[in-house]
Design a protein around this motif. Structure first.
Motif, PDB file in Angstrom:
ATOM      1  N   GLU A   1       0.831  -1.202   0.000  1.00 49.54           N
ATOM      2  CA  GLU A   1       0.000   0.000   0.000  1.00 49.54           C
ATOM      3  C   GLU A   1       0.864   1.250   0.000  1.00 49.54           C
ATOM      4  O   GLU A   1       0.556   2.234  -0.700  1.00 49.54           O
ATOM      5  CB  GLU A   1      -0.931  -0.021   1.210  1.00 49.54           C
ATOM      6  CG  GLU A   1      -2.019  -1.090   1.129  1.00 49.54           C
ATOM      7  CD  GLU A   1      -2.849  -1.147   2.382  1.00 49.54           C
ATOM      8  OE1 GLU A   1      -2.443  -0.501   3.370  1.00 49.54           O
ATOM      9  OE2 GLU A   1      -3.889  -1.836   2.382  1.00 49.54           O
TER      10      GLU A   1
ATOM     11  N   GLN B   1      -5.650   7.544  -1.047  1.00 51.33           N
ATOM     12  CA  GLN B   1      -5.841   6.445  -1.983  1.00 51.33           C
ATOM     13  C   GLN B   1      -6.953   5.525  -1.482  1.00 51.33           C
ATOM     14  O   GLN B   1      -7.093   5.276  -0.307  1.00 51.33           O
ATOM     15  CB  GLN B   1      -4.541   5.660  -2.168  1.00 51.33           C
ATOM     16  CG  GLN B   1      -3.987   5.049  -0.892  1.00 51.33           C
ATOM     17  CD  GLN B   1      -2.593   4.492  -1.090  1.00 51.33           C
ATOM     18  OE1 GLN B   1      -1.801   5.082  -1.826  1.00 51.33           O
ATOM     19  NE2 GLN B   1      -2.302   3.371  -0.452  1.00 51.33           N
ATOM     20  N   HIS B   2      -7.712   5.012  -2.397  1.00 50.04           N
ATOM     21  CA  HIS B   2      -8.849   4.150  -2.090  1.00 50.04           C
ATOM     22  C   HIS B   2      -8.715   2.866  -2.883  1.00 50.04           C
ATOM     23  O   HIS B   2      -8.369   2.879  -4.073  1.00 50.04           O
ATOM     24  CB  HIS B   2     -10.178   4.843  -2.427  1.00 50.04           C
ATOM     25  CG  HIS B   2     -10.568   5.905  -1.457  1.00 50.04           C
ATOM     26  ND1 HIS B   2     -11.341   5.664  -0.353  1.00 50.04           N
ATOM     27  CD2 HIS B   2     -10.265   7.233  -1.422  1.00 50.04           C
ATOM     28  CE1 HIS B   2     -11.521   6.779   0.330  1.00 50.04           C
ATOM     29  NE2 HIS B   2     -10.864   7.757  -0.308  1.00 50.04           N
ATOM     30  N   SER B   3      -9.023   1.772  -2.166  1.00 49.02           N
ATOM     31  CA  SER B   3      -9.071   0.467  -2.828  1.00 49.02           C
ATOM     32  C   SER B   3     -10.493  -0.023  -2.727  1.00 49.02           C
ATOM     33  O   SER B   3     -10.965  -0.345  -1.636  1.00 49.02           O
ATOM     34  CB  SER B   3      -8.097  -0.512  -2.164  1.00 49.02           C
ATOM     35  OG  SER B   3      -8.190  -1.784  -2.771  1.00 49.02           O
ATOM     36  N   ASN B   4     -11.172  -0.077  -3.820  1.00 48.19           N
ATOM     37  CA  ASN B   4     -12.569  -0.478  -3.817  1.00 48.19           C
ATOM     38  C   ASN B   4     -12.672  -1.960  -4.138  1.00 48.19           C
ATOM     39  O   ASN B   4     -12.046  -2.426  -5.092  1.00 48.19           O
ATOM     40  CB  ASN B   4     -13.346   0.327  -4.857  1.00 48.19           C
ATOM     41  CG  ASN B   4     -14.847   0.163  -4.700  1.00 48.19           C
ATOM     42  OD1 ASN B   4     -15.390  -0.827  -5.158  1.00 48.19           O
ATOM     43  ND2 ASN B   4     -15.495   1.128  -4.048  1.00 48.19           N
TER      44      ASN B   4
ATOM     45  N   ASP C   1     -10.436  -3.664  -9.253  1.00 53.14           N
ATOM     46  CA  ASP C   1      -9.090  -4.169  -8.990  1.00 53.14           C
ATOM     47  C   ASP C   1      -8.079  -3.044  -9.110  1.00 53.14           C
ATOM     48  O   ASP C   1      -6.990  -3.213  -9.687  1.00 53.14           O
ATOM     49  CB  ASP C   1      -8.750  -5.302  -9.953  1.00 53.14           C
ATOM     50  CG  ASP C   1      -9.615  -6.520  -9.730  1.00 53.14           C
ATOM     51  OD1 ASP C   1     -10.072  -6.697  -8.582  1.00 53.14           O
ATOM     52  OD2 ASP C   1      -9.865  -7.285 -10.684  1.00 53.14           O
ATOM     53  N   TYR C   2      -8.430  -1.858  -8.591  1.00 56.70           N
ATOM     54  CA  TYR C   2      -7.566  -0.698  -8.712  1.00 56.70           C
ATOM     55  C   TYR C   2      -7.481   0.023  -7.381  1.00 56.70           C
ATOM     56  O   TYR C   2      -8.417   0.001  -6.587  1.00 56.70           O
ATOM     57  CB  TYR C   2      -8.079   0.295  -9.778  1.00 56.70           C
ATOM     58  CG  TYR C   2      -7.962  -0.208 -11.205  1.00 56.70           C
ATOM     59  CD1 TYR C   2      -6.784  -0.012 -11.930  1.00 56.70           C
ATOM     60  CD2 TYR C   2      -9.025  -0.854 -11.813  1.00 56.70           C
ATOM     61  CE1 TYR C   2      -6.682  -0.470 -13.241  1.00 56.70           C
ATOM     62  CE2 TYR C   2      -8.918  -1.311 -13.111  1.00 56.70           C
ATOM     63  CZ  TYR C   2      -7.743  -1.112 -13.834  1.00 56.70           C
ATOM     64  OH  TYR C   2      -7.641  -1.573 -15.110  1.00 56.70           O
ATOM     65  N   ILE C   3      -6.345   0.713  -7.223  1.00 53.10           N
ATOM     66  CA  ILE C   3      -6.189   1.696  -6.158  1.00 53.10           C
ATOM     67  C   ILE C   3      -6.229   3.058  -6.830  1.00 53.10           C
ATOM     68  O   ILE C   3      -5.432   3.335  -7.740  1.00 53.10           O
ATOM     69  CB  ILE C   3      -4.872   1.500  -5.393  1.00 53.10           C
ATOM     70  CG1 ILE C   3      -4.842   0.106  -4.755  1.00 53.10           C
ATOM     71  CG2 ILE C   3      -4.693   2.566  -4.332  1.00 53.10           C
ATOM     72  CD1 ILE C   3      -3.526  -0.218  -4.080  1.00 53.10           C
ATOM     73  N   SER C   4      -7.152   3.903  -6.395  1.00 56.24           N
ATOM     74  CA  SER C   4      -7.385   5.176  -7.092  1.00 56.24           C
ATOM     75  C   SER C   4      -7.050   6.341  -6.186  1.00 56.24           C
ATOM     76  O   SER C   4      -7.222   6.279  -4.964  1.00 56.24           O
ATOM     77  CB  SER C   4      -8.860   5.273  -7.526  1.00 56.24           C
ATOM     78  OG  SER C   4      -9.193   4.197  -8.393  1.00 56.24           O
TER      79      SER C   4
ATOM     80  N   HIS D   1      -5.292   5.588 -11.549  1.00 56.82           N
ATOM     81  CA  HIS D   1      -5.672   4.226 -11.153  1.00 56.82           C
ATOM     82  C   HIS D   1      -4.460   3.312 -11.238  1.00 56.82           C
ATOM     83  O   HIS D   1      -3.876   3.153 -12.308  1.00 56.82           O
ATOM     84  CB  HIS D   1      -6.784   3.689 -12.051  1.00 56.82           C
ATOM     85  CG  HIS D   1      -7.965   4.605 -12.177  1.00 56.82           C
ATOM     86  ND1 HIS D   1      -8.934   4.718 -11.222  1.00 56.82           N
ATOM     87  CD2 HIS D   1      -8.303   5.483 -13.174  1.00 56.82           C
ATOM     88  CE1 HIS D   1      -9.840   5.608 -11.608  1.00 56.82           C
ATOM     89  NE2 HIS D   1      -9.476   6.100 -12.795  1.00 56.82           N
TER      90      HIS D   1
ATOM     91  N   ASN E   1      -4.326  -3.346  -8.947  1.00 55.07           N
ATOM     92  CA  ASN E   1      -3.939  -4.226  -7.830  1.00 55.07           C
ATOM     93  C   ASN E   1      -3.095  -5.396  -8.283  1.00 55.07           C
ATOM     94  O   ASN E   1      -2.358  -5.990  -7.491  1.00 55.07           O
ATOM     95  CB  ASN E   1      -5.188  -4.761  -7.119  1.00 55.07           C
ATOM     96  CG  ASN E   1      -5.846  -3.701  -6.268  1.00 55.07           C
ATOM     97  OD1 ASN E   1      -5.192  -2.752  -5.846  1.00 55.07           O
ATOM     98  ND2 ASN E   1      -7.145  -3.842  -6.024  1.00 55.07           N
TER      99      ASN E   1
END
Length: 777
Positions: free
Chosen positions: A38, A229-232, A236-239, A255, A258
């Motif tokens: 992360e 940063q956000h992981s939804n 399959d991305y960290i934005s 983006h 992951n």
């Protein structure tokens, strides 16, 4: 292998510990890896943001250079100054194509739109950037604006000739081309978003179409948490969102896939699982081997301990220097100690602590084999009056005498195969030969004399009973009972020795039966009372009688009183007979008194009764119960009973006399030292024993004794009764001697209560003038 076994528990403990360790290590490692990933992702996004800013700055520099060149072009300035619209639009198009600018425009000094390559753009759209030119008419300004539904990176530069005559601008759109360029540089996907009155609008994105459809739902969260940063889980991305303009109306969202770190994370996790599985397998194998190395010796030790508990001798199962071997040696030492203690306990259990000889327990265990192996003899030895020795010399000296006797029993020409102390002062000797009576008496002679105690020589009175046993014909109980019978006979024999004779066992069994049946017989009607009249010589009337007890046994028939009374005294049951007899006699006498027969009935008491402190109170309670006068009861005691404890008996008799009960000495002349106590006895009557009466008419010595006794008794104030009268000649001699009363078969045998009452009425109403007849003769 069960879950309760130590082996399984050890393996499970190792597996659980390893699992916990591996799980903790794996979780910590994966958590650290995820955290590092992360952080790395944040770093990548941060770098990508800087790259985006740098790319936009480069574009802005490029635009600024081109715009400044255009603003300084002489022809362009002249066309602006002369307001040649066609020339202006041509120059703007040429310069825009030269740098691939999608937008070119010209503004008046006050911000009015003079020319534009895009007719949809209005002056109001450029107003946010134009405001930055206020107070700065010499340097270009740039910003990213939302123009005609499209974001642009726009640069405005002043056109001076020499005064400010216009503002010229060029711009690059933030479109898919720019997004792809940025993606090519950063290797990250990027999306451009504009803020609208109601939400946000996605301009362009390098994401796949499926992810682009999911992106609008996430825009609020991403833009509200700009810089975070956000992981939804749906993507399959960290934005990460970052603003592109000062008004924060335009946003770039980068983006990071992951898969970049997730694949390495999953690969690492797979490797951890493989390592954990391999370690678990190795631990399981090592645990089995380790547990086996522990449990096998422990199993052997457990079997060893169980065999020790069962009393077996086993060799040490585990050797070495470790703890298990130490435990093995400890158990082996314990086995040795237990064996020694068992031997000591067995020795103590079967040996007398005082003399070291076998005890009764050992006799019961060893004697059966001795009786079954050969013919032989049993000798049972007893010290007479040993209680007196203990009382006089003390128990410690008595123990010394027993030890000396035990040592002497081991000596002699005939060695016993077993020597035991049965208890107290009784010893048992077992011989595997048949001893003769002479050998037994020689043994007696060797045991009686010459005991040294406190520098004093003491002689003992020894009794010996002997029983001959024959191979396979005797059991332990029979043998011990028969030699005990022989010893009982030896105590009564002058030579103090006796041999068991055939038939004595049956007599002993009879005595045991009588002792056993006596208590029940008192309650089942087997006992009854009979009454023998006592005739007053002066009045020739019968006013008294002696109550005698009888026992009609259902199997043995009529039992002689002398037999069962003696057994009752020896077994401690004499008080049962006395209590029963007193109750029967008092009840019968009360009945007679109610019928007008004023009789005095005599009851015999033993020494055991006289030593009972509650005797007088018990008799008085029964007299009151039946409302009978104490004068109706007489108690007879033998002089031998008085001599056993004269002081206590005299006190008891005085208490009984104070109640008004008549007392008599029974069987006078057969005891010992009676004259010494005669003057002290609180009695009313003296009964001469039948031994001096039955032959008085023939034996002058008997007549002399009766006459002297009668004279002595009268001088002391006693009434004299002669018992055992059997004929009229004897009656005359008794009258001549001065006796007051006579009792015997001449008048009547003992009778049942009803028969006695009938006889009494007949006798008192029809006086047989035996006295007148005798006088006439």
């Amino acid at each position: 292998m069960t879950f309760s076994s130590l082996r399984t528990k050890l393996i499970l403990i190792l597996l659980v510990l390893l699992s916990l360790l591996a799980t903790a290590t794996g979780l910590a490692t994966l958590s650290t890896m995820k955290r590092d990933s992360e952080l790395q992702a944040g770093h990548i996004l941060s770098v990508a943001g800087k790259v985006l800013r740098e790319a936009l700055n480069n574009r802005a520099s490029q635009l600024s250079s081109s715009v400044q060149i255009l603003a300084t072009d002489f022809g362009f300035r002249r066309a602006v100054a002369t307001a040649e619209q066609d020339t202006i639009e041509s120059v703007l198009a040429n310069h825009g194509n030269r740098i691939n600018a999608s937008l070119t425009l010209l503004l008046s000094p006050d911000g009015a739109l003079l020319a534009s390559s895009d007719t949809a753009i209005k002056a109001t759209d450029i107003a946010p950037l134009f405001q930055q030119t206020q107070g700065n008419s010499t340097a270009p300004v740039n910003d990213i604006l939302h123009l005609a539904g499209q974001p642009y990176q726009l640069v405005l530069a002043p056109v001076r000739a020499p005064a400010l005559i216009a503002w010229v601008g060029m711009g690059f759109p933030l479109d898919s081309t720019l997004a792809r360029q940025i993606r090519g540089i950063t290797d990250l996907d990027i999306s451009f978003v504009a803020a609208q009155t109601q939400g946000y609008q996605l301009y362009t994105s390098t994401l796949d179409a499926a992810y682009q459809q999911q992106l609008p739902a996430l825009l609020d969260t991403l833009i509200n948490d700009a810089g975070v940063q956000h992981s939804n889980p749906q993507q399959d991305y960290i934005s990460l969102a970052m603003p592109l303009d000062q008004q924060q109306q335009l946003w770039a969202i980068q983006h990071l896939s992951n898969q970049r770190w997730l694949s390495s994370y999953q690969q690492f996790r797979h490797q951890l699982l493989l390592i954990f599985g391999a370690a678990l397998s190795l631990t399981l194998l090592a645990g089995i081997i380790f547990a086996r190395s522990i449990t096998q010796p422990l199993k052997a030790l457990s079997y060893f301990a169980r065999r020790i508990g069962q009393g077996f001798d086993e060799t040490i199962p585990v050797r070495g220097n470790d703890e298990v071997a130490l435990l093995s040696r400890t158990l082996s030492a314990m086995q040795h100690d237990i064996r020694q203690r068992e031997q000591q306990l067995q020795f103590n259990a079967e040996h007398d602590s005082l003399t070291g000889l076998y005890n009764r327990t050992a006799v019961e265990r060893l004697l059966p084999n001795l009786l079954a192996s050969s013919d032989g003899s049993l000798l049972q030895i007893n010290i007479q009056q040993f209680k007196h020795i203990n009382d006089v010399l003390g128990f410690s000296n008595g123990d010394i005498l027993l030890q000396q006797l035990a040592r002497r029993l081991k000596l002699g020409p005939e060695m016993p195969v077993m020597l035991a102390r049965l208890g107290g002062d009784e010893f048992l000797l077992v011989y595997n030969i048949l001893l003769t009576e002479g050998q037994m008496r020689a043994r007696l002679a060797a045991l009686g004399e010459g005991y040294q105690l406190a520098n004093t020589q003491i002689n003992l009175k020894i009794c010996i009973g002997m029983y001959h046993f024959f191979c396979q014909q005797s059991n332990v109980n029979d043998a011990l009972r028969r030699v005990d019978i022989a010893l009982d006979n030896a105590r009564l024999a002058p030579q103090r020795t006796a041999i068991y004779l055939q038939g004595q066992d049956e007599s002993h069994q009879r005595e045991l039966m009588l002792i056993r049946d006596l208590p029940e017989a008192l309650h089942s009607g087997q006992f009854y009372a009979v009454y023998q009249p006592k005739i007053d010589l002066a009045s020739q009337q019968c006013n008294s009688a002696e109550a005698l007890i009888r026992w009609q046994h259902p199997k043995l028939g009529l039992i002689a009183p002398d037999e069962f009374i003696r057994l009752a005294e020896h077994s401690g049951n004499i008080s049962l007979i006395s209590d029963w007899m007193l109750q029967q006699v008092i009840a019968q006498t009360a009945k007679w008194w109610q019928q007008g027969l004023r009789l005095q009935i005599a009851v015999n008491l033993s020494v055991h009764d006289l030593l009972n402190p509650a005797l007088a109170d018990n008799i008085n309670a029964q007299l009151q119960q039946y409302q009978l006068s104490p004068a109706a009861l007489a108690l007879e005691v033998t002089e031998s009973a008085i001599m056993q404890d004269a002081a206590t008996v005299i006190t008891q008799l005085q208490h009984i006399r104070s109640l008004g009960i008549t007392l008599a000495i029974d069987d006078f002349g057969t005891g010992q030292s009676s004259l010494a106590y005669l003057k002290q006895l609180p009695v009313h009557e003296l009964k001469i024993d039948r031994a001096f009466v039955k032959d008085i008419e023939h034996n002058s010595n008997d007549a002399l004794i009766v006459a002297a006794t009668t004279q002595l008794a009268h001088s002391l104030g006693f009434v004299v009764t002669a018992e055992g009268l059997e004929n009229q000649a004897g009656l005359a001699r008794l009258q001549q001697c001065g006796c007051d009363k006579v009792q015997g078969y001449y008048f009547s045998r003992p009778l049942h209560g009803e028969a006695f009452a009938t006889w009494l009425q007949q006798y008192n109403s029809h006086h047989p003038h035996w006295l007148n007849a005798q006088t006439a003769k």
